[in-house]
Design an enzyme around this catalytic site. Structure first.
Site, PDB file in Angstrom:
ATOM      1  N   ASP A  13      -1.284  -1.013  -1.027  1.00  0.00           N
ATOM      2  CA  ASP A  13      -1.132  -1.123  -2.489  1.00  0.00           C
ATOM      3  C   ASP A  13       0.037  -0.238  -2.966  1.00  0.00           C
ATOM      4  O   ASP A  13       0.954  -0.698  -3.674  1.00  0.00           O
ATOM      5  CB  ASP A  13      -2.460  -0.674  -3.130  1.00  0.00           C
ATOM      6  CG  ASP A  13      -2.605  -1.055  -4.586  1.00  0.00           C
ATOM      7  OD1 ASP A  13      -1.698  -1.706  -5.128  1.00  0.00           O
ATOM      8  OD2 ASP A  13      -3.640  -0.691  -5.185  1.00  0.00           O
ATOM      9  N   GLY A  39      -8.629  -0.021   5.623  1.00  0.00           N
ATOM     10  CA  GLY A  39      -8.035   1.315   5.487  1.00  0.00           C
ATOM     11  C   GLY A  39      -8.972   2.198   4.689  1.00  0.00           C
ATOM     12  O   GLY A  39     -10.062   2.556   5.143  1.00  0.00           O
ATOM     13  N   TYR A  79     -10.995   1.568   2.416  1.00  0.00           N
ATOM     14  CA  TYR A  79     -12.323   1.006   2.154  1.00  0.00           C
ATOM     15  C   TYR A  79     -13.233   0.986   3.378  1.00  0.00           C
ATOM     16  O   TYR A  79     -14.410   0.606   3.281  1.00  0.00           O
ATOM     17  CB  TYR A  79     -12.206  -0.378   1.520  1.00  0.00           C
ATOM     18  CG  TYR A  79     -11.869  -0.349   0.023  1.00  0.00           C
ATOM     19  CD1 TYR A  79     -11.705   0.861  -0.651  1.00  0.00           C
ATOM     20  CD2 TYR A  79     -11.726  -1.521  -0.708  1.00  0.00           C
ATOM     21  CE1 TYR A  79     -11.403   0.895  -2.018  1.00  0.00           C
ATOM     22  CE2 TYR A  79     -11.426  -1.496  -2.078  1.00  0.00           C
ATOM     23  CZ  TYR A  79     -11.270  -0.290  -2.720  1.00  0.00           C
ATOM     24  OH  TYR A  79     -10.978  -0.260  -4.069  1.00  0.00           O
TER      25      TYR A  79
HETATM   26  N1  AR6 Z   1       2.115  -3.403   5.425  1.00  0.00           N
HETATM   27  C1  AR6 Z   1       1.005  -3.929   6.027  1.00  0.00           C
HETATM   28  N2  AR6 Z   1      -0.163  -3.281   6.127  1.00  0.00           N
HETATM   29  C2  AR6 Z   1      -0.217  -2.034   5.617  1.00  0.00           C
HETATM   30  C3  AR6 Z   1       0.871  -1.405   4.969  1.00  0.00           C
HETATM   31  C4  AR6 Z   1       2.083  -2.143   4.888  1.00  0.00           C
HETATM   32  N3  AR6 Z   1       3.168  -1.661   4.306  1.00  0.00           N
HETATM   33  N4  AR6 Z   1       0.472  -0.165   4.561  1.00  0.00           N
HETATM   34  C5  AR6 Z   1      -0.808  -0.021   4.959  1.00  0.00           C
HETATM   35  N5  AR6 Z   1      -1.230  -1.130   5.597  1.00  0.00           N
HETATM   36  P1  AR6 Z   1      -5.600   0.025   2.620  1.00  0.00           P
HETATM   37  P2  AR6 Z   1      -8.169  -1.101   1.674  1.00  0.00           P
HETATM   38  C6  AR6 Z   1      -2.538  -1.441   6.200  1.00  0.00           C
HETATM   39  O1  AR6 Z   1      -6.161   1.396   2.623  1.00  0.00           O
HETATM   40  O2  AR6 Z   1      -8.882  -0.566   2.853  1.00  0.00           O
HETATM   41  C7  AR6 Z   1      -5.696   1.545  -1.980  1.00  0.00           C
HETATM   42  O3  AR6 Z   1      -5.539   2.857  -2.447  1.00  0.00           O
HETATM   43  C8  AR6 Z   1      -3.430  -0.269   6.579  1.00  0.00           C
HETATM   44  O4  AR6 Z   1      -3.004   0.279   7.810  1.00  0.00           O
HETATM   45  O5  AR6 Z   1      -4.229  -0.192   2.104  1.00  0.00           O
HETATM   46  O6  AR6 Z   1      -8.442  -2.521   1.243  1.00  0.00           O
HETATM   47  C9  AR6 Z   1      -6.096   0.559  -3.082  1.00  0.00           C
HETATM   48  O7  AR6 Z   1      -5.581   0.946  -4.337  1.00  0.00           O
HETATM   49  C10 AR6 Z   1      -4.782  -0.971   6.714  1.00  0.00           C
HETATM   50  O8  AR6 Z   1      -4.877  -1.591   7.993  1.00  0.00           O
HETATM   51  O9  AR6 Z   1      -6.552  -1.009   1.794  1.00  0.00           O
HETATM   52  C11 AR6 Z   1      -7.586   0.608  -3.046  1.00  0.00           C
HETATM   53  O10 AR6 Z   1      -8.093   1.661  -3.839  1.00  0.00           O
HETATM   54  C12 AR6 Z   1      -4.710  -2.095   5.665  1.00  0.00           C
HETATM   55  O11 AR6 Z   1      -3.334  -2.136   5.243  1.00  0.00           O
HETATM   56  C13 AR6 Z   1      -7.904   0.861  -1.596  1.00  0.00           C
HETATM   57  O12 AR6 Z   1      -6.777   1.520  -1.050  1.00  0.00           O
HETATM   58  C14 AR6 Z   1      -5.588  -1.881   4.454  1.00  0.00           C
HETATM   59  O13 AR6 Z   1      -5.662  -0.509   4.124  1.00  0.00           O
HETATM   60  C15 AR6 Z   1      -8.094  -0.424  -0.822  1.00  0.00           C
HETATM   61  O14 AR6 Z   1      -8.490  -0.122   0.478  1.00  0.00           O
END
Ligand code: AR6
Length: 177
Positions: A40, A125, A127
Site C-alpha cells: 500500500d 504481510g 495482516y
Molecule cells: N510489490 C509487490 N508486493 C509487495 C510490495 C511491492 N512493492 N511491497 C510489499 N509487498 P502487506 P496486507 C508484499 O503488508 O498483509 C498496509 O499497511 C509483501 O511482501 O502490504 O494485506 C495496508 O495499509 C506481502 O507479501 O499487505 C493495510 O493496513 C504482501 O505484499 C495492511 O498493510 C502483502 O503485505 C494490509 O496488510
C-alpha cells in the site's frame, strides 16, 4: 510460471508490483483506504497524491470488497484497492473474505473494461495470513473466475520474495495437476 485457462493467461513472477504495466494493479489496502506500509505504501509513493485524493472521496471499503482509482503516475492506468482479512486463527471467515477480495477485484476490472491485472499476495504481510494457505485460496479463486469469464487477457501475481513465489508456484502446480 504461466498457464492459459480459456482465453486468459495466468502468470506468476517475482517483482515489485509498482513497476507493472498491466491495465490495473491491485493494492492490499485497509478499510479506511488510509494508506499504510507494505505494498500500500509503495503504491501511493510511486503513484503520487492523486491516488489518495480519490481514496478520500470514496471514503472506506469493507474487507472482501474492492474499489478503483486512477493509477496516478504509475504505468498501470488504474489501482484496484481491495481489503483482505486480518488473520486470526483461520476460524473467523478469513478464507471466505480472502477469496472475495480476489473475486471482487476481478469483477471490478471486467466492469471497467480492463484486460490485464496484477495482484500482490493479499493479507500475507501486516495482516498475517499464512502464505501457503493464502496462495492456495488466491490461485483457486482466480482460476475459478477466469474459467467462467473470458473477458481478461492476463492475470499476473507479482510476488515480492522468492519464498512467496515458491509458495504460489506450489499452489499453482497442485491446482493445475
Ligand atoms: N510489490 C509487490 N508486493 C509487495 C510490495 C511491492 N512493492 N511491497 C510489499 N509487498 P502487506 P496486507 C508484499 O503488508 O498483509 C498496509 O499497511 C509483501 O511482501 O502490504 O494485506 C495496508 O495499509 C506481502 O507479501 O499487505 C493495510 O493496513 C504482501 O505484499 C495492511 O498493510 C502483502 O503485505 C494490509 O496488510
Amino acid at each position: 510460471m504461466e498457464a492459459t485457462i480459456g482465453s486468459t493467461t495466468l502468470s506468476l513472477v517475482r517483482g515489485d508490483i509498482t513497476a507493472e504495466d498491466t491495465d490495473a494493479i491491485v493494492n492490499a489496502a485497509n478499510s479506511m483506504l488510509a494508506g499504510g506500509g507494505g505494498v500500500d505504501g509503495a503504491i501511493h509513493r510511486a503513484g503520487g497524491p492523486r491516488i489518495m485524493e480519490e481514496c478520500r472521496k470514496i471514503g472506506s471499503c469493507p474487507a472482501g470488497s474492492a474499489v478503483i482509482t486512477t493509477g496516478g503516475r504509475l504505468k498501470a492506468r488504474y489501482v484496484i484497492h481491495t481489503i483482505g482479512p486480518v488473520y486470526r486463527d483461520g476460524e473467523h471467515g478469513e478464507e471466505k473474505t480472502l477469496a472475495s477480495a480476489y473475486r471482487e477485484s476481478l469483477k471490478l476490472a471486467v466492469e471497467n473494461g480492463l484486460k490485464t491485472v496484477s495482484f500482490p499476495s493479499i493479507s500475507t504481510g501486516a495482516y498475517g495470513y499464512p502464505v501457503e494457505a493464502a496462495a492456495e485460496t488466491a490461485i483457486r479463486t482466480v482460476m475459478e473466475f477466469i474459467k467462467k469469464n473470458n473477458k481478461l487477457d492476463l492475470v499476473r501475481f507479482v510476488l515480492f520474495s522468492d519464498g512467496d513465489l515458491a509458495s504460489y508456484t506450489r499452489a499453482f502446480k497442485r491446482l493445475t495437476a
